[in-house]
Enzyme design. Structure first.
Site, PDB file in Angstrom:
ATOM      1  N   GLU A 101       0.840  -1.199   0.000  1.00  0.00           N
ATOM      2  CA  GLU A 101       0.000   0.000   0.000  1.00  0.00           C
ATOM      3  C   GLU A 101       0.871   1.244   0.000  1.00  0.00           C
ATOM      4  O   GLU A 101       2.005   1.229   0.500  1.00  0.00           O
ATOM      5  CB  GLU A 101      -0.917  -0.046   1.237  1.00  0.00           C
ATOM      6  CG  GLU A 101      -1.822   1.139   1.451  1.00  0.00           C
ATOM      7  CD  GLU A 101      -2.857   1.391   0.362  1.00  0.00           C
ATOM      8  OE1 GLU A 101      -2.471   1.501  -0.805  1.00  0.00           O
ATOM      9  OE2 GLU A 101      -4.050   1.529   0.698  1.00  0.00           O
ATOM     10  N   ASP A 102       0.345   2.320  -0.565  1.00  0.00           N
ATOM     11  CA  ASP A 102       1.092   3.577  -0.592  1.00  0.00           C
ATOM     12  C   ASP A 102       1.142   4.235   0.786  1.00  0.00           C
ATOM     13  O   ASP A 102       2.194   4.620   1.274  1.00  0.00           O
ATOM     14  CB  ASP A 102       0.512   4.547  -1.638  1.00  0.00           C
ATOM     15  CG  ASP A 102      -1.003   4.720  -1.526  1.00  0.00           C
ATOM     16  OD1 ASP A 102      -1.625   4.129  -0.606  1.00  0.00           O
ATOM     17  OD2 ASP A 102      -1.577   5.441  -2.344  1.00  0.00           O
ATOM     18  N   ASP A 105      -3.624   5.588   6.463  1.00  0.00           N
ATOM     19  CA  ASP A 105      -4.137   6.823   7.054  1.00  0.00           C
ATOM     20  C   ASP A 105      -5.050   6.424   8.225  1.00  0.00           C
ATOM     21  O   ASP A 105      -4.552   6.117   9.312  1.00  0.00           O
ATOM     22  CB  ASP A 105      -4.866   7.579   5.933  1.00  0.00           C
ATOM     23  CG  ASP A 105      -5.352   8.947   6.333  1.00  0.00           C
ATOM     24  OD1 ASP A 105      -4.765   9.553   7.241  1.00  0.00           O
ATOM     25  OD2 ASP A 105      -6.327   9.433   5.726  1.00  0.00           O
ATOM     26  N   PHE A 154      -1.256  16.221   3.793  1.00  0.00           N
ATOM     27  CA  PHE A 154      -1.809  15.562   2.616  1.00  0.00           C
ATOM     28  C   PHE A 154      -0.684  15.487   1.589  1.00  0.00           C
ATOM     29  O   PHE A 154      -0.193  16.508   1.106  1.00  0.00           O
ATOM     30  CB  PHE A 154      -3.016  16.318   2.048  1.00  0.00           C
ATOM     31  CG  PHE A 154      -3.689  15.525   0.967  1.00  0.00           C
ATOM     32  CD1 PHE A 154      -4.585  14.513   1.291  1.00  0.00           C
ATOM     33  CD2 PHE A 154      -3.383  15.742  -0.369  1.00  0.00           C
ATOM     34  CE1 PHE A 154      -5.175  13.734   0.302  1.00  0.00           C
ATOM     35  CE2 PHE A 154      -3.972  14.974  -1.368  1.00  0.00           C
ATOM     36  CZ  PHE A 154      -4.874  13.977  -1.027  1.00  0.00           C
ATOM     37  N   ARG A 167       0.541  11.838  -9.554  1.00  0.00           N
ATOM     38  CA  ARG A 167       1.033  10.494  -9.218  1.00  0.00           C
ATOM     39  C   ARG A 167       2.420  10.242  -9.792  1.00  0.00           C
ATOM     40  O   ARG A 167       3.206   9.488  -9.243  1.00  0.00           O
ATOM     41  CB  ARG A 167       0.092   9.414  -9.800  1.00  0.00           C
ATOM     42  CG  ARG A 167      -1.265   9.338  -9.134  1.00  0.00           C
ATOM     43  CD  ARG A 167      -1.966   8.057  -9.579  1.00  0.00           C
ATOM     44  NE  ARG A 167      -3.401   8.105  -9.391  1.00  0.00           N
ATOM     45  CZ  ARG A 167      -4.029   7.812  -8.255  1.00  0.00           C
ATOM     46  NH1 ARG A 167      -3.334   7.453  -7.203  1.00  0.00           N
ATOM     47  NH2 ARG A 167      -5.335   7.873  -8.185  1.00  0.00           N
TER      48      ARG A 167
HETATM   49  P1  5GP Z   1      -7.282   4.817   4.951  1.00  0.00           P
HETATM   50  O1  5GP Z   1      -8.340   3.804   4.702  1.00  0.00           O
HETATM   51  O2  5GP Z   1      -6.056   4.314   5.638  1.00  0.00           O
HETATM   52  O3  5GP Z   1      -7.845   6.052   5.633  1.00  0.00           O
HETATM   53  O4  5GP Z   1      -6.930   5.395   3.537  1.00  0.00           O
HETATM   54  C1  5GP Z   1      -5.948   4.948   2.738  1.00  0.00           C
HETATM   55  C2  5GP Z   1      -6.073   5.612   1.374  1.00  0.00           C
HETATM   56  O5  5GP Z   1      -6.443   7.005   1.493  1.00  0.00           O
HETATM   57  C3  5GP Z   1      -4.745   5.597   0.689  1.00  0.00           C
HETATM   58  O6  5GP Z   1      -4.548   4.420  -0.048  1.00  0.00           O
HETATM   59  C4  5GP Z   1      -4.830   6.829  -0.184  1.00  0.00           C
HETATM   60  O7  5GP Z   1      -5.455   6.491  -1.393  1.00  0.00           O
HETATM   61  C5  5GP Z   1      -5.719   7.786   0.582  1.00  0.00           C
HETATM   62  N1  5GP Z   1      -4.903   8.765   1.330  1.00  0.00           N
HETATM   63  C6  5GP Z   1      -4.744   8.852   2.662  1.00  0.00           C
HETATM   64  N2  5GP Z   1      -3.911   9.859   3.005  1.00  0.00           N
HETATM   65  C7  5GP Z   1      -3.522  10.430   1.832  1.00  0.00           C
HETATM   66  C8  5GP Z   1      -2.645  11.519   1.499  1.00  0.00           C
HETATM   67  O8  5GP Z   1      -2.019  12.196   2.326  1.00  0.00           O
HETATM   68  N3  5GP Z   1      -2.504  11.774   0.168  1.00  0.00           N
HETATM   69  C9  5GP Z   1      -3.160  11.086  -0.806  1.00  0.00           C
HETATM   70  N4  5GP Z   1      -2.931  11.445  -2.067  1.00  0.00           N
HETATM   71  N5  5GP Z   1      -3.982  10.061  -0.529  1.00  0.00           N
HETATM   72  C10 5GP Z   1      -4.166   9.735   0.778  1.00  0.00           C
END
Ligand code: 5GP
Length: 179
Positions: A101-102, A105, A154, A167
């Protein structure tokens, strides 16, 4: 037709630091999975793709590759409800799965996917995330291989987007416009 160049955001993690850390993660993964019979790397589209390619190119062990794509329910009143938009194509029963995963959050996306993979009978499931925004976590997800812990910004670049763009930046930057 003119295409205006996007303004380059300030680097939070420059390209050389990203690549050096990915090299370390790959070495660790290669060591840990040296004896595995069936390793499947599963990326979460679309953000993980750049990281996943650079990481997997450094492994010399055999690895199958597949993808999930998820989204949050736009109109849901349940926080953290995650929809699988694209499922994996291959069976994961009995396999060692490395989920890639990237960024983690809130953790809701990965919590959902990790539960699903275990339910489907993976032999083991580990998580490799490039970025960990720990301060925002709401669902517990253990990160086995973590690139960098970051503050609550962000971020964009190296797979991460704002409104579908950025991206392709080779580094991770902080988006400074309105989100
Ligand atoms: P989670 O379910 O952990 O809240 O969300 C994960 C997804 O939210 C990540 O795979 C990404 O797509 C998006 N996301 C969360 N934080 C960021 C951020 O700082 N920048 C971007 N571009 N996407 C984010």
């Amino acid at each position: 037709m003119t295409i205006s160049k996007i303004e380059a955001p300030k680097a939070l993690i420059p390209e050389d630091r990203l690549q050096a850390r990915i090299e370390e993660l790959a070495a660790e993964i290669e060591r840990d999975y040296a004896q595995t019979e069936k390793l499947i790397a599963i990326g979460v589209l679309k953000g993980s793709v750049f990281f996943m390619v650079d990481l997997l190119k450094r492994l010399s062990i055999p690895v199958a590759v597949d993808f999930f794509q998820t989204s949050s329910y736009g109109d849901s009143t349940e926080p953290g409800e995650v929809r699988i938009k694209k499922d994996v194509d291959i069976s994961i029963r009995g396999a060692d799965v490395l989920l890639i995963e990237d960024i983690v959050d809130t953790g809701f996306t990965l919590r959902t996917i990790l539960d699903l993979l275990r339910f489907r009978g993976a032999r083991s499931v580990k998580l490799c995330a490039l970025l960990d925004k720990k301060a925002r976590r709401q669902a517990e997800v253990p990160i086995d291989y973590c690139g960098f812990e970051i503050d609550d910004h962000f971020v964009i670049g190296y797979g991460l987007d704002y409104a579908g763009l950025y991206r392709n930046l080779p580094y991770v930057g902080v988006y400074e416009g309105e989100t």
